[in-house]
Design a protein around this motif. Structure first.
Motif, PDB file in Angstrom:
ATOM      1  N   GLY A   1      -2.402   5.000 -20.537  1.00  0.00           N
ATOM      2  CA  GLY A   1      -2.086   5.121 -21.719  1.00  0.00           C
ATOM      3  C   GLY A   1      -3.115   5.366 -22.831  1.00  0.00           C
ATOM      4  O   GLY A   1      -3.146   5.145 -24.046  1.00  0.00           O
ATOM      5  N   VAL A   2      -4.126   5.996 -22.125  1.00  0.00           N
ATOM      6  CA  VAL A   2      -5.333   6.608 -23.078  1.00  0.00           C
ATOM      7  C   VAL A   2      -4.776   7.485 -24.096  1.00  0.00           C
ATOM      8  O   VAL A   2      -4.255   8.579 -23.595  1.00  0.00           O
ATOM      9  N   SER A   3      -5.012   7.439 -25.340  1.00  0.00           N
ATOM     10  CA  SER A   3      -4.715   8.468 -26.273  1.00  0.00           C
ATOM     11  C   SER A   3      -5.109   9.874 -26.071  1.00  0.00           C
ATOM     12  O   SER A   3      -6.314   9.938 -25.517  1.00  0.00           O
ATOM     13  N   ARG A   4      -4.509  10.796 -26.512  1.00  0.00           N
ATOM     14  CA  ARG A   4      -4.807  12.493 -26.287  1.00  0.00           C
ATOM     15  C   ARG A   4      -6.144  12.584 -26.823  1.00  0.00           C
ATOM     16  O   ARG A   4      -7.177  13.307 -26.615  1.00  0.00           O
ATOM     17  N   GLU A   5      -6.468  12.059 -28.048  1.00  0.00           N
ATOM     18  CA  GLU A   5      -7.744  12.024 -28.891  1.00  0.00           C
ATOM     19  C   GLU A   5      -8.979  11.544 -28.249  1.00  0.00           C
ATOM     20  O   GLU A   5      -9.978  12.315 -28.188  1.00  0.00           O
ATOM     21  N   GLN A   6      -8.745  10.823 -27.040  1.00  0.00           N
ATOM     22  CA  GLN A   6      -9.818  10.114 -26.449  1.00  0.00           C
ATOM     23  C   GLN A   6      -9.968  10.782 -24.689  1.00  0.00           C
ATOM     24  O   GLN A   6     -11.223  10.944 -24.589  1.00  0.00           O
ATOM     25  N   ILE A   7      -8.877  11.422 -24.494  1.00  0.00           N
ATOM     26  CA  ILE A   7      -8.974  11.830 -23.026  1.00  0.00           C
ATOM     27  C   ILE A   7      -9.981  12.790 -22.807  1.00  0.00           C
ATOM     28  O   ILE A   7     -10.722  12.789 -21.711  1.00  0.00           O
ATOM     29  N   GLU A   8     -10.001  13.973 -23.598  1.00  0.00           N
ATOM     30  CA  GLU A   8     -11.010  15.130 -23.446  1.00  0.00           C
ATOM     31  C   GLU A   8     -12.431  14.624 -23.310  1.00  0.00           C
ATOM     32  O   GLU A   8     -13.102  15.000 -22.644  1.00  0.00           O
ATOM     33  N   ALA A   9     -12.905  13.864 -24.339  1.00  0.00           N
ATOM     34  CA  ALA A   9     -14.207  13.102 -24.406  1.00  0.00           C
ATOM     35  C   ALA A   9     -14.403  12.458 -23.227  1.00  0.00           C
ATOM     36  O   ALA A   9     -15.659  12.210 -22.421  1.00  0.00           O
ATOM     37  N   ARG A  10     -13.531  11.471 -22.597  1.00  0.00           N
ATOM     38  CA  ARG A  10     -13.684  10.908 -21.405  1.00  0.00           C
ATOM     39  C   ARG A  10     -13.703  11.727 -20.145  1.00  0.00           C
ATOM     40  O   ARG A  10     -14.788  11.237 -19.371  1.00  0.00           O
ATOM     41  N   VAL A  11     -13.016  12.561 -20.019  1.00  0.00           N
ATOM     42  CA  VAL A  11     -12.911  13.539 -18.929  1.00  0.00           C
ATOM     43  C   VAL A  11     -14.471  14.105 -19.024  1.00  0.00           C
ATOM     44  O   VAL A  11     -15.110  14.278 -17.812  1.00  0.00           O
ATOM     45  N   ASP A  12     -14.871  14.419 -20.157  1.00  0.00           N
ATOM     46  CA  ASP A  12     -16.107  15.557 -20.054  1.00  0.00           C
ATOM     47  C   ASP A  12     -17.167  14.557 -19.802  1.00  0.00           C
ATOM     48  O   ASP A  12     -18.294  14.916 -18.895  1.00  0.00           O
ATOM     49  N   GLU A  13     -17.191  13.417 -20.488  1.00  0.00           N
ATOM     50  CA  GLU A  13     -18.378  12.364 -20.099  1.00  0.00           C
ATOM     51  C   GLU A  13     -18.352  12.165 -18.602  1.00  0.00           C
ATOM     52  O   GLU A  13     -19.434  11.784 -17.882  1.00  0.00           O
ATOM     53  N   ALA A  14     -17.204  11.716 -18.009  1.00  0.00           N
ATOM     54  CA  ALA A  14     -17.465  11.061 -16.502  1.00  0.00           C
ATOM     55  C   ALA A  14     -17.772  12.389 -15.673  1.00  0.00           C
ATOM     56  O   ALA A  14     -18.587  12.047 -14.775  1.00  0.00           O
ATOM     57  N   LEU A  15     -17.372  13.695 -16.032  1.00  0.00           N
ATOM     58  CA  LEU A  15     -17.995  14.629 -15.102  1.00  0.00           C
ATOM     59  C   LEU A  15     -19.474  15.032 -15.166  1.00  0.00           C
ATOM     60  O   LEU A  15     -20.057  15.176 -14.567  1.00  0.00           O
ATOM     61  N   ALA A  16     -19.809  14.918 -16.715  1.00  0.00           N
ATOM     62  CA  ALA A  16     -21.192  15.065 -16.837  1.00  0.00           C
ATOM     63  C   ALA A  16     -22.038  14.042 -16.110  1.00  0.00           C
ATOM     64  O   ALA A  16     -22.923  14.067 -15.755  1.00  0.00           O
ATOM     65  N   THR A  17     -21.668  12.638 -16.316  1.00  0.00           N
ATOM     66  CA  THR A  17     -22.178  11.504 -15.713  1.00  0.00           C
ATOM     67  C   THR A  17     -22.573  11.801 -14.182  1.00  0.00           C
ATOM     68  O   THR A  17     -23.543  11.585 -13.620  1.00  0.00           O
ATOM     69  N   THR A  18     -21.517  12.185 -13.645  1.00  0.00           N
ATOM     70  CA  THR A  18     -21.529  12.425 -12.213  1.00  0.00           C
ATOM     71  C   THR A  18     -22.027  13.757 -11.530  1.00  0.00           C
ATOM     72  O   THR A  18     -22.096  14.095 -10.666  1.00  0.00           O
ATOM     73  N   GLY A  19     -22.325  14.658 -12.620  1.00  0.00           N
ATOM     74  CA  GLY A  19     -23.020  15.665 -12.492  1.00  0.00           C
ATOM     75  C   GLY A  19     -21.986  16.922 -11.864  1.00  0.00           C
ATOM     76  O   GLY A  19     -22.528  17.909 -10.900  1.00  0.00           O
ATOM     77  N   ILE A  20     -20.824  16.675 -12.210  1.00  0.00           N
ATOM     78  CA  ILE A  20     -19.949  17.723 -11.191  1.00  0.00           C
ATOM     79  C   ILE A  20     -18.813  18.790 -12.493  1.00  0.00           C
ATOM     80  O   ILE A  20     -17.945  19.054 -12.209  1.00  0.00           O
ATOM     81  N   ARG A  21     -19.618  18.829 -13.822  1.00  0.00           N
ATOM     82  CA  ARG A  21     -18.821  19.672 -14.654  1.00  0.00           C
ATOM     83  C   ARG A  21     -18.282  20.912 -14.172  1.00  0.00           C
ATOM     84  O   ARG A  21     -17.288  21.367 -14.379  1.00  0.00           O
ATOM     85  N   GLU A  22     -19.107  21.568 -13.299  1.00  0.00           N
ATOM     86  CA  GLU A  22     -18.877  22.861 -12.781  1.00  0.00           C
ATOM     87  C   GLU A  22     -17.566  22.850 -11.832  1.00  0.00           C
ATOM     88  O   GLU A  22     -17.128  23.977 -11.378  1.00  0.00           O
ATOM     89  N   LEU A  23     -17.213  21.547 -11.354  1.00  0.00           N
ATOM     90  CA  LEU A  23     -15.957  21.482 -10.417  1.00  0.00           C
ATOM     91  C   LEU A  23     -14.747  21.197 -11.195  1.00  0.00           C
ATOM     92  O   LEU A  23     -13.695  20.981 -10.409  1.00  0.00           O
ATOM     93  N   ARG A  24     -14.820  21.227 -12.340  1.00  0.00           N
ATOM     94  CA  ARG A  24     -13.691  20.890 -13.358  1.00  0.00           C
ATOM     95  C   ARG A  24     -12.267  21.369 -12.702  1.00  0.00           C
ATOM     96  O   ARG A  24     -11.353  20.869 -12.770  1.00  0.00           O
ATOM     97  N   ALA A  25     -12.491  22.645 -12.552  1.00  0.00           N
ATOM     98  CA  ALA A  25     -11.022  23.520 -12.183  1.00  0.00           C
ATOM     99  C   ALA A  25     -11.041  23.776 -10.706  1.00  0.00           C
ATOM    100  O   ALA A  25     -10.083  24.333 -10.294  1.00  0.00           O
ATOM    101  N   ARG A  26     -11.891  23.230 -10.085  1.00  0.00           N
ATOM    102  CA  ARG A  26     -11.757  23.477  -8.558  1.00  0.00           C
ATOM    103  C   ARG A  26     -10.602  22.767  -7.762  1.00  0.00           C
ATOM    104  O   ARG A  26     -10.195  21.425  -8.132  1.00  0.00           O
ATOM    105  N   GLN A  27     -10.076  23.315  -6.875  1.00  0.00           N
ATOM    106  CA  GLN A  27      -9.187  22.641  -5.812  1.00  0.00           C
ATOM    107  C   GLN A  27      -9.804  21.555  -5.223  1.00  0.00           C
ATOM    108  O   GLN A  27     -10.816  21.882  -4.585  1.00  0.00           O
ATOM    109  N   ILE A  28      -9.259  20.389  -4.962  1.00  0.00           N
ATOM    110  CA  ILE A  28      -9.765  19.436  -4.442  1.00  0.00           C
ATOM    111  C   ILE A  28     -10.072  19.592  -2.919  1.00  0.00           C
ATOM    112  O   ILE A  28     -11.116  19.329  -2.221  1.00  0.00           O
ATOM    113  N   ALA A  29      -8.988  20.390  -2.395  1.00  0.00           N
ATOM    114  CA  ALA A  29      -9.028  20.863  -0.907  1.00  0.00           C
ATOM    115  C   ALA A  29     -10.243  21.697  -0.580  1.00  0.00           C
ATOM    116  O   ALA A  29     -10.460  21.705   0.653  1.00  0.00           O
ATOM    117  N   THR A  30     -10.745  22.319  -1.383  1.00  0.00           N
ATOM    118  CA  THR A  30     -11.897  22.958  -1.212  1.00  0.00           C
ATOM    119  C   THR A  30     -13.251  22.368  -1.446  1.00  0.00           C
ATOM    120  O   THR A  30     -14.243  23.071  -1.083  1.00  0.00           O
TER     121      THR A  30
END
Length: 597
Positions: free
Chosen positions: A115-144
């Protein structure tokens, strides 16, 4: 401050189990702690993680005795959803944890369900991807994604939920050394900067000694040792008896003490501490301190397409000089239609009796290389020859008669109801009569300390890996392809596996081994092949490769502790340390320098 999680005399029996997986465990996890959990396979580490995260009692069936409290609440009296708001967990089986097909959707799933608000979701997604160093994988198919990349996605998905406690079960088992360190850097940052309590089950003791404030050692379902890393790793004999390794520099310290070359004090936990110890020993034992010399630059190097190659002896040198090439790769390339870790211009030979290690960061193309070798993928260009057979025109079933593969995940190649049947299954497929196959299966099972009558999926992950390897060993193949053979294994199992691999090589098998554990490749590989960006950028003996700093940097990997220590000692104490890759040789050289001077 009250503990965030407590276990009060907890015992747990899995359904139908006769022995408990946890035995009277009492443990308190303080807020803001960074706790490492180690122990041999079957010691109860994953069960402890399941109890801490609420998977016990809400997911795993069985009998729970005692009490587990999370943030003051008994886990038997609140829902798993309520527990998950405090404790986030990342399990061993990453594929089973994935719920979406695209990386971004995997992170969104948990946020939307909480139930995280839409206003917070984008920032959280970007922060988590940046923290783990995988921003470039954001649109990738997990199977690949590679196994290591999937691990990072799973961690990012949990971090996006911002839990107070993060419990991770073997988070680096599929990661290259650089990525493993990035994960631990990430965990330390969220622990330090956000106060998140970290509990991590891990086999990489060098990482635990560096990052954790506390180490818990489990044995047979109980807590055997609990304390600061320096306190725990001082118990070398107890750890060895349990089946747990020490950091290699701690082994150096222990060996120097045992041989009377150093006084017992504080065990070394990192390379800098070991360098200072050896410097003091040599200096105190010599009338004149050794003059520092320039660090060796390693072997002569020549440019290659995409990187650097170390000059090296005939690759057949370790295998007897004129051994035939069981595997020959000539200019092979492959690209996945939907993207992924493509490879190009691969040239490689592996001879009978030789163990060749393949190292490099996640996504470098190592697993793709193994699939080209076993015929699961056909090269778009160039060719791959296995025992003289061109994989482009040879059915996979025919290649399998000469080449056996051990995959990263043993569950992908286990399909029978008992260990005996699993090992015999492959033999029968290769034409061995049923009765003879059962006898050979019994022998292979006993060799690896496995009960032939046990159900494979009732075993720990490490034990299932041994079942899969026993199935490979029983086939006595010409070529053995190992994709992370020690992933998920404890120290004792790792040595069992690798000694079996070495024995296969001695009996004439060629071995191609993809491995992220630099200690293992240093100890067992005859040669190393370094990959980055889908290319082979360097090759040579372990000493040549690990002493080539530019090559290590290009591949985003780090040398094992002993090699790093030897390099520092060669620069600061004596050039005699330069070629060393073994703990025993560090100690022997110290003794020689003292007596010589």
């Amino acid at each position: 401050m009250d503990p965030i999680i407590t276990l009060d005399h907890v015992s747990f029996f899995y359904q139908h189990a006769k022995e408990p997986a946890l035995r009277d465990v009492t443990l308190a996890i303080e807020p803001g702690a960074f706790v490492g959990v180690i122990g041999p396979s079957g010691a109860g580490k994953s069960t402890l993680a399941a109890a801490l995260s609420g998977a016990i009692p809400h997911h795993h069936r069985g009998a729970l005795y005692g009490a587990v409290h999370v943030a003051g609440h008994d886990t038997c009296e609140i829902t798993l959803t309520d527990i998950a708001r405090t404790v986030g967990s990342v399990g061993q089986d990453i594929d089973a944890q994935m719920v979406a097909s695209v990386v971004e959707d995997e992170l969104l799933f948990g946020l939307e369900n909480f139930g995280v608000s839409r206003e917070q979701i984008e920032a959280r997604v970007d922060e988590a991807l940046a923290t783990t160093g995988i921003r470039e994988l954001r649109a990738r198919q997990i199977a690949t994604l590679s196994g290591g990349q999937k691990q990072k996605v799973a961690i990012a998905a949990i971090l996006a939920l911002r839990p107070r406690v993060l419990v991770l079960d073997e988070p680096t088992s599929a990661l290259d050394p650089g990525s493993a360190r990035l994960v631990f850097d990430t965990l330390r940052a969220i622990n330090r900067d956000h106060g998140v309590t970290i509990v991590v089950v891990e086999q990489m003791v060098a990482l635990l000694s560096e990052y954790c404030s506390r180490v818990v050692v489990m044995d047979d379902g109980s807590i055997a040792l609990d304390g600061a890393p320096r306190e725990v790793f001082a118990h070398a004999r107890a750890l060895r008896r349990i089946g747990v390794d020490c950091p290699r520099v701690t082994r150096v310290y222990n060996s120097l003490v045992e041989r009377g070359l150093a006084r017992e004090s504080r065990p070394c936990l990192n390379v800098d501490e070991a360098v200072r110890l050896v410097e003091s020993i040599v200096s105190a034992g010599s009338e004149q301190r050794a003059v520092p010399v320039a660090a060796p630059h390693g072997p002569a190097c020549k440019p290659m397409a995409g990187g650097t190659a170390c000059s090296r002896p005939d690759p057949a040198g370790a295998a007897g000089g004129s051994a035939p090439a069981t595997l020959r790769i000539e200019g092979a390339s492959f690209a996945y239609p939907q993207g992924g870790s493509s490879v190009r211009d691969l040239d490689l030979e592996v001879r009978a009796g030789e163990i060749v290690g393949v190292v490099g960061q996640n996504g470098a193309g190592k697993t793709t290389l193994t699939k080209l070798v076993n015929g699961l993928l056909k090269p778009n260009g160039g060719r791959v020859l296995v025992a003289g057979l061109d994989t482009r025109s040879t059915p996979v079933s025919h290649i399998a008669r000469h080449a056996a593969t051990l995959f990263q995940n043993p569950d992908r190649q286990i399909c029978q109801e008992t260990v005996r049947d699993e090992i015999a299954f492959g033999l029968e497929l290769h034409g061995t009569p049923a009765e003879q196959a059962r006898v050979r299966a019994e022998e292979a099972a006993r060799r690896f300390g496995l009960d032939p009558d046990r159900a494979p999926f009732a075993l720990s992950r490490g034990q299932r890996q041994l079942v899969a390897l026993a199935s490979v060993v029983a086939l006595d193949p010409k070529l053995v392809i190992l994709d992370e053979p020690t992933s998920g294994l404890d120290y004792r199992e790792c040595m069992t596996v690798m000694r079996a691999v070495r024995e296969m090589a001695r009996r004439g098998s060629a071995v191609l081994m993809v491995c992220h554990d630099m200690e293992v490749v240093s100890d067992f590989a005859d040669r190393l092949v370094v990959m980055a960006g889908g290319r082979i950028i360097g090759a040579g003996t372990t000493r040549e490769v690990f002493s080539n700093a530019p090559l290590m940097d290009a591949a985003s990997i780090a040398p094992p502790q002993v090699c790093a220590l030897a390099g520092e000692l060669a620069a600061r104490v004596s050039p005699r340390f330069a070629p060393i890759t073994e703990v025993s040789d560090i100690v022997a050289t110290c003794k020689e320098l003292i007596h010589h001077d």
